[in-house]
Write a protein that holds these residues in place. Structure first.
Motif, PDB file in Angstrom:
ATOM      1  N   ILE A   1      -2.327  21.985  14.823  1.00 54.87           N
ATOM      2  CA  ILE A   1      -1.013  21.380  15.058  1.00 54.87           C
ATOM      3  C   ILE A   1      -1.037  20.724  16.436  1.00 54.87           C
ATOM      4  O   ILE A   1      -1.363  21.368  17.449  1.00 54.87           O
TER       5      ILE A   1
ATOM      6  N   THR B   1       2.942  21.165  19.656  1.00 56.07           N
ATOM      7  CA  THR B   1       3.804  22.102  18.932  1.00 56.07           C
ATOM      8  C   THR B   1       5.271  21.950  19.330  1.00 56.07           C
ATOM      9  O   THR B   1       5.600  21.557  20.467  1.00 56.07           O
TER      10      THR B   1
ATOM     11  N   ASP C   1       7.870  24.896  14.730  1.00 54.75           N
ATOM     12  CA  ASP C   1       6.586  25.291  14.149  1.00 54.75           C
ATOM     13  C   ASP C   1       6.397  26.807  14.126  1.00 54.75           C
ATOM     14  O   ASP C   1       5.422  27.304  13.557  1.00 54.75           O
TER      15      ASP C   1
END
Lengths: 111, 114
Positions: free
Chosen positions: A76, A79, A83
Motif C-alpha cells: 500500500i 497509507t 486503510d
C-alpha cells in the motif's frame, strides 16, 4: 497439510508511509486471494491472482504473485487512516480446493 | 443481491452444552465454507461443501463438531458438547463455481463458552 503464513503479524505506520505484507505457502498454489477485515467486521474480498508473476493494482494497492506461485505480497502506497484493518491472503492448491487463510497482518495507521 | 445470512449473531453457553449455527448462502453459490476465527488469528477452515457434498473437513473436530448442508442450500454447524476453547467467531462464506471464486462472508456468530 497446506499452510499459509504471513509476515509481519502487526505493523504500525505513520499516515502517508508505505506498507507491505508478505504471504508464503508451503505448497504451490492454483490462485491466491487477498481480503481485508476491519475491526469487528468480516473479511471482504480485495483481489484474486492466478498467473505466475502476475501484478495487479487497485489505486494505491499493488498485489504480486510470485513466479513459483508460492508467495505473494500486498503493498500500500501512502497509507491513509481508512486503510486500518487486518489483511489476509488466502490460497487454493487446486481450483475448487479448500481455501486456506494466512494469519493476517494487522495494519495500524497513526494520523 | 442479498448477502450471506447467519444466525444467531451472538451466543453465550456453558461448557458441555450444545449449540447450533445457521447459514443461508448467496443464491446460486455452489460452494459453502464454515470458518472458525479465534480472536487475533486468521480464519481456520472447518468444512467446505460443494453443493451438498463435503469437499474437505480435515480440520473439523469430528468428535464434537458436525455440519450438514441439506439440499445444497442452507447449512448448519453444531457443537456438542462445547469446550471453553471453542469460543470464537464462526464465519460462513459462499462462492460461485468457476471464474473468480471470491468468498462472500456473513457477519459471523460470536460464540462465548463460559
Amino acid at each position: 497439510g497446506q499452510q499459509v503464513m504471513q509476515i509481519p503479524q502487526y505493523q504500525h505506520v505513520q499516515e502517508g508511509e508505505d506498507f507491505t505484507t508478505y504471504c508464503n505457502s508451503s505448497t504451490t498454489l492454483s490462485n491466491i486471494q487477498w481480503y481485508k477485515q476491519r475491526p469487528g467486521g468480516h473479511p471482504v474480498f480485495l483481489i484474486q491472482l492466478v498467473k505466475s508473476g502476475e501484478v495487479k493494482k487497485q489505486k494505491r494497492l499493488t498485489f504480486q504473485f510470485g513466479e513459483a506461485k508460492k508467495n505473494s505480497s500486498l503493498h500500500i502506497t501512502a497509507t491513509q487512516t481508512t486503510d486500518v484493518g487486518t489483511y489476509f491472503c488466502a490460497g487454493r492448491r487446486d481450483a475448487g480446493n479448500m481455501l486456506t487463510f494466512g494469519g493476517g497482518t494487522r495494519l495500524m495507521v497513526k494520523p | 443481491e442479498a448477502g450471506v445470512a447467519q444466525s444467531p449473531r451472538y451466543k453465550i453457553i456453558e461448557k458441555r452444552q450444545s449449540v447450533a449455527f445457521w447459514c443461508n448462502p448467496i443464491s446460486g453459490h455452489a460452494t459453502l465454507y464454515w470458518y472458525q476465527q479465534i480472536l487475533g488469528q486468521g480464519p481456520k477452515l472447518l468444512i467446505q461443501f460443494q453443493n451438498n457434498g463435503v469437499v474437505d473437513d480435515s480440520q473439523l473436530p469430528k468428535d464434537r463438531f458436525s455440519a450438514e448442508r441439506l439440499k445444497g442450500v442452507d447449512s448448519t454447524l453444531k457443537i456438542q458438547p462445547a469446550k471453553l476453547e471453542d469460543s470464537a467467531v464462526y464465519l460462513c462464506a459462499s462462492s460461485r463455481q468457476g471464474g473468480v471464486t471470491e468468498a462472500f462472508f456473513g457477519q459471523g456468530t460470536r460464540l462465548t463458552v463460559v
